[in-house]
Design a protein around this motif. Structure first.
Motif, PDB file in Angstrom:
ATOM      1  N   LEU A 227       0.848  -1.182   0.000  1.00  0.00           N
ATOM      2  CA  LEU A 227       0.000   0.000   0.000  1.00  0.00           C
ATOM      3  C   LEU A 227       0.889   1.240   0.000  1.00  0.00           C
ATOM      4  CD1 LEU A 227      -2.842  -0.754   2.604  1.00  0.00           C
ATOM      5  CD2 LEU A 227      -3.124  -0.448   0.135  1.00  0.00           C
ATOM      6  N   PRO A 228       0.365   2.374  -0.456  1.00  0.00           N
ATOM      7  CA  PRO A 228       1.149   3.615  -0.387  1.00  0.00           C
ATOM      8  C   PRO A 228       1.317   4.077   1.056  1.00  0.00           C
ATOM      9  CG  PRO A 228      -0.654   3.793  -1.979  1.00  0.00           C
ATOM     10  CD  PRO A 228      -0.900   2.555  -1.190  1.00  0.00           C
ATOM     11  N   THR A 229       2.446   4.684   1.332  1.00  0.00           N
ATOM     12  CA  THR A 229       2.660   5.324   2.631  1.00  0.00           C
ATOM     13  C   THR A 229       2.026   6.720   2.604  1.00  0.00           C
ATOM     14  OG1 THR A 229       4.761   6.252   1.901  1.00  0.00           O
ATOM     15  CG2 THR A 229       4.815   4.063   2.919  1.00  0.00           C
ATOM     16  N   GLY A 230       2.141   7.458   3.704  1.00  0.00           N
ATOM     17  CA  GLY A 230       1.632   8.831   3.720  1.00  0.00           C
ATOM     18  C   GLY A 230       2.304   9.680   2.663  1.00  0.00           C
ATOM     19  N   ALA A 231       3.628   9.501   2.508  1.00  0.00           N
ATOM     20  CA  ALA A 231       4.342  10.247   1.467  1.00  0.00           C
ATOM     21  C   ALA A 231       3.877   9.827   0.080  1.00  0.00           C
ATOM     22  CB  ALA A 231       5.848  10.013   1.614  1.00  0.00           C
ATOM     23  N   GLY A 232       3.559   8.533  -0.079  1.00  0.00           N
ATOM     24  CA  GLY A 232       3.076   8.042  -1.377  1.00  0.00           C
ATOM     25  C   GLY A 232       1.723   8.623  -1.744  1.00  0.00           C
ATOM     26  N   VAL A 233       0.845   8.766  -0.739  1.00  0.00           N
ATOM     27  CA  VAL A 233      -0.470   9.369  -0.992  1.00  0.00           C
ATOM     28  C   VAL A 233      -0.311  10.831  -1.409  1.00  0.00           C
ATOM     29  CG1 VAL A 233      -2.654  10.029   0.089  1.00  0.00           C
ATOM     30  CG2 VAL A 233      -1.664   7.783   0.553  1.00  0.00           C
ATOM     31  N   MET A 234       0.549  11.559  -0.731  1.00  0.00           N
ATOM     32  CA  MET A 234       0.787  12.952  -1.104  1.00  0.00           C
ATOM     33  C   MET A 234       1.407  13.043  -2.498  1.00  0.00           C
ATOM     34  SD  MET A 234      -0.337  14.793   1.337  1.00  0.00           S
ATOM     35  CE  MET A 234       0.387  16.355   0.885  1.00  0.00           C
ATOM     36  N   PHE A 235       2.294  12.104  -2.819  1.00  0.00           N
ATOM     37  CA  PHE A 235       2.919  12.088  -4.135  1.00  0.00           C
ATOM     38  C   PHE A 235       1.864  11.832  -5.212  1.00  0.00           C
ATOM     39  CE2 PHE A 235       5.309  10.145  -7.633  1.00  0.00           C
ATOM     40  CZ  PHE A 235       6.395  10.992  -7.738  1.00  0.00           C
ATOM     41  N   GLY A 236       0.943  10.913  -4.963  1.00  0.00           N
ATOM     42  CA  GLY A 236      -0.136  10.645  -5.920  1.00  0.00           C
ATOM     43  C   GLY A 236      -1.053  11.842  -6.091  1.00  0.00           C
TER      44      GLY A 236
ATOM     45  N   ASN B  78      -0.368  22.093 -21.572  1.00  0.00           N
ATOM     46  CA  ASN B  78       1.074  22.308 -21.512  1.00  0.00           C
ATOM     47  C   ASN B  78       1.782  20.967 -21.634  1.00  0.00           C
ATOM     48  OD1 ASN B  78       3.797  22.729 -20.491  1.00  0.00           O
ATOM     49  ND2 ASN B  78       3.059  24.736 -19.778  1.00  0.00           N
ATOM     50  N   SER B  79       2.525  20.784 -22.723  1.00  0.00           N
ATOM     51  CA  SER B  79       3.191  19.503 -22.975  1.00  0.00           C
ATOM     52  C   SER B  79       4.282  19.211 -21.949  1.00  0.00           C
ATOM     53  CB  SER B  79       3.808  19.504 -24.384  1.00  0.00           C
ATOM     54  OG  SER B  79       2.813  19.705 -25.363  1.00  0.00           O
ATOM     55  N   LEU B  80       4.966  20.252 -21.441  1.00  0.00           N
ATOM     56  CA  LEU B  80       6.020  20.036 -20.461  1.00  0.00           C
ATOM     57  C   LEU B  80       5.452  19.475 -19.150  1.00  0.00           C
ATOM     58  CD1 LEU B  80       9.026  20.339 -19.889  1.00  0.00           C
ATOM     59  CD2 LEU B  80       8.565  22.664 -19.064  1.00  0.00           C
ATOM     60  N   ILE B  81       4.281  19.992 -18.752  1.00  0.00           N
ATOM     61  CA  ILE B  81       3.641  19.467 -17.533  1.00  0.00           C
ATOM     62  C   ILE B  81       3.208  18.021 -17.748  1.00  0.00           C
ATOM     63  CG2 ILE B  81       1.688  19.741 -15.960  1.00  0.00           C
ATOM     64  CD1 ILE B  81       1.803  22.718 -16.397  1.00  0.00           C
ATOM     65  N   TYR B  82       2.679  17.731 -18.959  1.00  0.00           N
ATOM     66  CA  TYR B  82       2.317  16.342 -19.290  1.00  0.00           C
ATOM     67  C   TYR B  82       3.532  15.425 -19.145  1.00  0.00           C
ATOM     68  CZ  TYR B  82      -2.366  17.259 -21.211  1.00  0.00           C
ATOM     69  OH  TYR B  82      -3.679  17.569 -21.363  1.00  0.00           O
ATOM     70  N   MET B  83       4.635  15.851 -19.730  1.00  0.00           N
ATOM     71  CA  MET B  83       5.824  14.998 -19.715  1.00  0.00           C
ATOM     72  C   MET B  83       6.309  14.757 -18.288  1.00  0.00           C
ATOM     73  SD  MET B  83       9.546  15.632 -21.493  1.00  0.00           S
ATOM     74  CE  MET B  83       9.981  16.879 -20.271  1.00  0.00           C
ATOM     75  N   LEU B  84       6.363  15.818 -17.487  1.00  0.00           N
ATOM     76  CA  LEU B  84       6.834  15.676 -16.114  1.00  0.00           C
ATOM     77  C   LEU B  84       5.885  14.788 -15.300  1.00  0.00           C
ATOM     78  CD1 LEU B  84       8.877  16.473 -13.969  1.00  0.00           C
ATOM     79  CD2 LEU B  84       7.487  18.521 -13.495  1.00  0.00           C
ATOM     80  N   THR B  85       4.575  14.922 -15.528  1.00  0.00           N
ATOM     81  CA  THR B  85       3.600  14.092 -14.812  1.00  0.00           C
ATOM     82  C   THR B  85       3.792  12.623 -15.144  1.00  0.00           C
ATOM     83  OG1 THR B  85       1.994  15.907 -14.818  1.00  0.00           O
ATOM     84  CG2 THR B  85       1.151  13.685 -14.414  1.00  0.00           C
ATOM     85  N   PHE B  86       3.955  12.310 -16.443  1.00  0.00           N
ATOM     86  CA  PHE B  86       4.091  10.907 -16.849  1.00  0.00           C
ATOM     87  C   PHE B  86       5.433  10.322 -16.391  1.00  0.00           C
ATOM     88  CE2 PHE B  86       1.080  12.086 -20.501  1.00  0.00           C
ATOM     89  CZ  PHE B  86      -0.021  11.759 -19.723  1.00  0.00           C
ATOM     90  N   VAL B  87       6.477  11.148 -16.366  1.00  0.00           N
ATOM     91  CA  VAL B  87       7.771  10.658 -15.883  1.00  0.00           C
ATOM     92  C   VAL B  87       7.692  10.318 -14.396  1.00  0.00           C
ATOM     93  CG1 VAL B  87      10.145  11.334 -15.389  1.00  0.00           C
ATOM     94  CG2 VAL B  87       9.164  11.806 -17.632  1.00  0.00           C
TER      95      VAL B  87
ATOM     96  N   GLY C 212       5.711   7.229 -13.884  1.00  0.00           N
ATOM     97  CA  GLY C 212       6.517   6.039 -14.160  1.00  0.00           C
ATOM     98  C   GLY C 212       7.444   5.696 -13.004  1.00  0.00           C
ATOM     99  N   VAL C 213       7.987   6.740 -12.362  1.00  0.00           N
ATOM    100  CA  VAL C 213       8.825   6.512 -11.176  1.00  0.00           C
ATOM    101  C   VAL C 213       8.005   5.846 -10.070  1.00  0.00           C
ATOM    102  CG1 VAL C 213      10.095   7.649  -9.322  1.00  0.00           C
ATOM    103  CG2 VAL C 213      10.424   8.371 -11.688  1.00  0.00           C
TER     104      VAL C 213
ATOM    105  N   VAL D  50       5.298   3.916 -10.415  1.00  0.00           N
ATOM    106  CA  VAL D  50       5.023   2.524 -10.789  1.00  0.00           C
ATOM    107  C   VAL D  50       6.281   1.668 -10.632  1.00  0.00           C
ATOM    108  CG1 VAL D  50       4.361   1.000 -12.687  1.00  0.00           C
ATOM    109  CG2 VAL D  50       3.142   3.149 -12.328  1.00  0.00           C
ATOM    110  N   GLY D  51       7.433   2.214 -11.046  1.00  0.00           N
ATOM    111  CA  GLY D  51       8.685   1.474 -10.866  1.00  0.00           C
ATOM    112  C   GLY D  51       9.006   1.224  -9.404  1.00  0.00           C
ATOM    113  N   ALA D  52       8.739   2.216  -8.535  1.00  0.00           N
ATOM    114  CA  ALA D  52       8.963   2.043  -7.104  1.00  0.00           C
ATOM    115  C   ALA D  52       8.051   0.975  -6.528  1.00  0.00           C
ATOM    116  CB  ALA D  52       8.749   3.377  -6.384  1.00  0.00           C
ATOM    117  N   MET D  53       6.812   0.904  -7.036  1.00  0.00           N
ATOM    118  CA  MET D  53       5.878  -0.116  -6.558  1.00  0.00           C
ATOM    119  C   MET D  53       6.410  -1.520  -6.857  1.00  0.00           C
ATOM    120  SD  MET D  53       1.844  -0.584  -7.514  1.00  0.00           S
ATOM    121  CE  MET D  53       2.211  -0.672  -9.273  1.00  0.00           C
ATOM    122  N   HIS D  54       6.896  -1.741  -8.080  1.00  0.00           N
ATOM    123  CA  HIS D  54       7.444  -3.054  -8.439  1.00  0.00           C
ATOM    124  C   HIS D  54       8.702  -3.367  -7.627  1.00  0.00           C
ATOM    125  CE1 HIS D  54       4.836  -4.199 -11.788  1.00  0.00           C
ATOM    126  NE2 HIS D  54       4.824  -2.926 -12.165  1.00  0.00           N
TER     127      HIS D  54
END
Length: 349
Positions: A34-43, A58-67, A70-71, A73-77
Motif C-alpha cells: 500500500l502507499p505510505t503517507g508520502a506516497g499518498v501525497m505524491f499521488g 502544456n506539454s512540459l507538464i504532461y511529460m513531467l507528470t508521466f515521468v 513512471g517513477v 510505478v517502478g517504485a511499486m514493483h
C-alpha cells in the motif's frame, strides 16, 4: 453474541492466508503493498499536475507528470520485489524471566534478488533493520514482551520494507508455531531474608556443626523437633526450622506445599528464588510440585530444568482452534467406518 466487525473479518482472512508455520517464503500470494503517507501525497501531487496540464494544454507538464508517474510505478514493483522470494524462519524461541522480553532468533534468506532495508518486529517491539544479499542469510533477534510466566508465542512477527523511495510499503507476517518460555519471577522467601536473632544464632550454629550451609524454612510434618527455633516460635508463633546442607549430607527438597497460606503464583516465585539460591551455593536439591517430581541434582542444567518446570506448571501449550466439522459436510473415511462398525458390534442388541 458479538457482531462481526471489519477488523474481525480482516484478521480471519489473514489467518487463513497465512497459516501458522515456523518458516514462511514470501510471494505475491502472501505479500501486501500500500502507499505510505508520502506516497499518498505524491499521488495527489501527480493528480494536480495532470489537471493543470489538461487545463493549460502544456506539454512540459504532461511529460513531467508521466515521468513521475513512471517513477511511482517502478517504485511499486521494486518495493514488492524487495520481499518477494525472501524466506523468514524461526531458528529458536528463547527463554527469559517473566516481566521482561523473550528473544526469538530468526533467519532471513534472500532469493535471487537482494533484500534491502528490511525491518522485522513483533507487537510494540523496536524493529530490527537488516539487508540480505541475494542467495545469502542473515540472523536477527526480535524481543517479545512476556508479562507473565508460561509459554510465550507472538501471534505475528511482521516483516516490512519501504525501499527504495518510501512511497510504498510492502509487508507480511510470520505466524510461528513454536513458543518461548517466561520463567517465574523470583521473589525472596521471607524466612530466608530474615536474619537469626538472639539465641537463634546459637541454635543455627549448633545445627551447622559439620555442615556447609544452613537455611531457615517453615516447619513441615516429619521435621525433627531439635531443628525448630523455639524462641522464634514463642515470639512470633511461627514454626521455623533450621535446614542445612553439607557436601556429604542429604539433598534438600524444594516443596510447593511448604509455603502455607501463599498463592500458587507466589509459591512458584519463592521456588524460583530458591532454585537460583541453590545453584549459587552449588548444592544438591530436588523440586516437588503437585503432579511432578524432579530428583535431586546440582549444576546449571538442573537449575534450568527446574525453572522450566516452574514456568509451565499449570499452563497448556498454545494451540489454535481447529475448524468445526459438521455431520453433513464430513466425508467418511475407512477409519471412520471401521470405528462405527466396532461401536455397533459392541452395543447391546
Amino acid at each position: 453474541m458479538k457482531k462481526p466487525t471489519i477488523d474481525g473479518f480482516w484478521q480471519r482472512w489473514v489467518n487463513r492466508r497465512l497459516p501458522r508455520s515456523d518458516r514462511q517464503t514470501f510471494s505475491q500470494k502472501n505479500l501486501f503493498i500500500l502507499p505510505t503517507g508520502a506516497g499518498v501525497m505524491f499521488g495527489a501531487l501527480l493528480l494536480i499536475m495532470l489537471i493543470t496540464g489538461i487545463n493549460y494544454q502544456n506539454s512540459l507538464i504532461y511529460m513531467l507528470t508521466f515521468v513521475l508517474g513512471g517513477v511511482f510505478v517502478g517504485a511499486m514493483h521494486q518495493t514488492h520485489r524487495n520481499l518477494a522470494g525472501l524466506t523468514l524462519a524461526l531458528s529458536r524461541a528463547g527463554e527469559a524471566v517473566a516481566g521482561g522480553t523473550v528473544p526469538f532468533s530468526l533467519r532471513l534468506t534472500a532469493g535471487k534478488d537482494d533484500a534491502i532495508a528490511v525491518h522485522v518486529s513483533s507487537g510494540g517491539s523496536l524493529p530490527v533493520w537488516v539487508s540480505v544479499p541475494a542467495g545469502q542469510s542473515r540472523d536477527v533477534s526480535v524481543l517479545v514482551w512476556a508479562p507473565r510466566r508460561g509459554y510465550v508465542r507472538p501471534d505475528r512477527i511482521r516483516i516490512e520494507t519501504r525501499y527504495p523511495f518510501g512511497l510504498l510499503k510492502a509487508w507480511s507476517w510470520l505466524r510461528p508455531v513454536s513458543a518461548g518460555l517466561a520463567f517465574a519471577k523470583p521473589i525472596t522467601v521471607p524466612e530466608l531474608s530474615a536474619t537469626a536473632e538472639d539465641g537463634e544464632n546459637e541454635a543455627v550454629a549448633s545445627v551447622q556443626a559439620g555442615s556447609d550451609s544452613a537455611d531457615l524454612r517453615p516447619w513441615r510434618e516429619g521435621d525433627s523437633s531439635q531443628r525448630v527455633l523455639w524462641k522464634r516460635f514463642a515470639r512470633t508463633g511461627q514454626l521455623v526450622v533450621a535446614d542445612w546442607q553439607g557436601q556429604t549430607g542429604d539433598p534438600q527438597w524444594l516443596d510447593f506445599q511448604a509455603f502455607i497460606g501463599a498463592s500458587s503464583e507466589m509459591r512458584l516465585s519463592y521456588l524460583a528464588f530458591l532454585v537460583d539460591d541453590r545453584q549459587r551455593l552449588d548444592v544438591r536439591y530436588g523440586l516437588s510440585l503437585p503432579g511432578q517430581l524432579i530428583e535431586p541434582d546440582s549444576g546449571a542444567a538442573h537449575a534450568v530444568r527446574c525453572q522450566r518446570a516452574l514456568a509451565v506448571w499449570g499452563r497448556e501449550k498454545p494451540r489454535d482452534k481447529e475448524p468445526r466439522r459438521f455431520g453433513s459436510r464430513l466425508k467418511s473415511t475407512g477409519a471412520d467406518l471401521e470405528s462405527l462398525d466396532v461401536a455397533s458390534s459392541g452395543s447391546p442388541q
